[in-house]
Design an enzyme around this catalytic site. Structure first.
Site: not given
Ligand SMILES: *Cc1c(COP(=O)(O)O)cnc(C)c1O
Length: 360
Positions: A102, A172, A196
């Site tokens: 990511w 993030d 999530k």
């Protein structure tokens, strides 16, 4: 199939109570005669939902008054572009720490708009640790420093935040927001895709310090402009209404269950049960170095590929689902977000013990 223990990395399980609550008002929201899905986003009833969602999140994370909370679309992946677009007015260089897939995607996206300077990486060991960071590694003229606080695929997390001086820290936090106590005032921007640890896919939470609202490049599209989103209360266009509503229910569930502090204790306890077993097991191995281990995503492997496959298959039959690891790590990954119970983790460990005794 009956109720399963769902270890999916995302979209992931939601608290049973939240699903029941949503089901009970699915067709008739509080006597309105309609579903939340069917009402105007500008109606008084919906305004109450989005405002309540924001207030609860502010209270759960103790978000200071000089921060805006935005509910936007496009997932965390769109934030990879929105961050540089909105922060690179004065400096076209940003510092990034590469701790996994990511982070890499965030870096690649930034490069379309400016210079993404990778100050540290853990790629040499397939991202099984977080690199040491010190203030002198960062460019004091950079627009921001970007980190990924929890690495969903590789199962690592920061236990200490880097000191970036006056340069805003952008995080993030898609896979560990609300799972542990974090001081929001240490960040310029926090963003997280919902699927999530917050709610259904479709909404992305952005928490942004107000002084960063006017640092954008001239060409940023209106919908991607943090300031426009902030001035319009996340309603410049139609927001992801239903996802925000479910997020509101999840925030309510968190508050009823003691908030982030209690959740963190539970998460530490859950992770310990799993890591303790992995460390004493003669068959299973945890892939991450102990001091960097995620509380949310626990990757582990067996000595042979064949055994991995057999384990996943047998686990699925026994009701432990979505345990297959990401292809870049292989093996298994158990994602144990807030909604996963201690009992679920204990049952999984019991099953792993049984598998070990049958495969020695
Ligand atoms: C899942 C994930 C993403 C991607 O999220 P999308 O909402 O699908 O764009 C980004 N970063 C992290 C840390 C993630 O876990």
């Amino acid at each position: 199939m009956g109720k399963v223990y769902n270890f999916s990395a995302g979209p992931s399980m939601l608290p049973e109570e939240v699903l029941a609550e949503a089901a009970s008002e699915l067709q008739d929201y509080q006597g309105s005669g309609m579903s939340v899905m069917e009402m105007s986003h500008r109606s008084a009833l919906y305004m109450e939902i989005i405002n309540h969602a924001e207030q609860q999140l502010r209270s759960l994370m103790e978000i200071p008054h000089n921060y805006k909370v935005l509910f936007v679309q496009g997932g965390a992946s769109l934030q990879f572009a929105m961050v540089p677009l909105n922060l690179m007015a004065k400096s076209s260089t940003a510092d990034y720490v590469n701790t996994g897939m990511w982070s890499k995607k965030a870096i690649a996206e930034c490069k379309k708009f400016g210079n993404a300077n990778v100050v540290a990486t853990s790629e040499d060991k397939n991202f099984n640790y977080i690199p040491a960071l010190s203030k002198d590694m960062f460019d004091s003229q950079a627009a921001y420093v970007h980190i990924t606080t929890n690495n969903t695929i590789f199962g690592t997390r920061y236990t200490q935040l880097p000191d970036t001086g006056d340069v805003p820290l952008v995080a993030d936090m898609s896979s560990n927001i609300l799972s542990e106590k974090l001081d929001v005032s240490k960040f310029g921007i926090i963003y997280a895709g919902a699927q999530k640890n917050i709610g259904p896919a479709g909404v992305t939470v952005v928490i942004i310090r107000e002084d960063l609202l006017d640092q954008r490049m001239e060409t940023v599209p209106s919908l991607l402009n943090y300031q426009i989103q902030a001035e319009n209360g996340s309603m410049y266009n139609t927001p992801p209404c239903y996802s925000i509503y479910i997020a509101k229910l999840v925030f309510g569930w968190l508050k009823r269950n003691g908030g982030v502090e209690v959740m963190q204790k539970r998460n530490e306890e859950k992770a310990k049960v799993l890591y303790d077993f992995l460390d004493e097991s003669k068959l299973f191995t945890a892939t991450v170095q102990p001091q960097y281990r995620s509380l949310m995503n626990v990757p582990f492997v067996l000595p042979q590929e064949q055994l991995n496959d057999a384990f996943i298959k047998q686990a699925t039959t026994a009701g432990f689902v979505n345990l297959k690891g990401h292809r870049s790590v292989g093996g298994m990954r158990a994602s144990i977000y807030n909604a996963m119970t201690l009992e679920g983790v204990q049952k999984l460990v019991q099953f792993m013990k049984q598998f070990e005794s049958q495969n020695r």
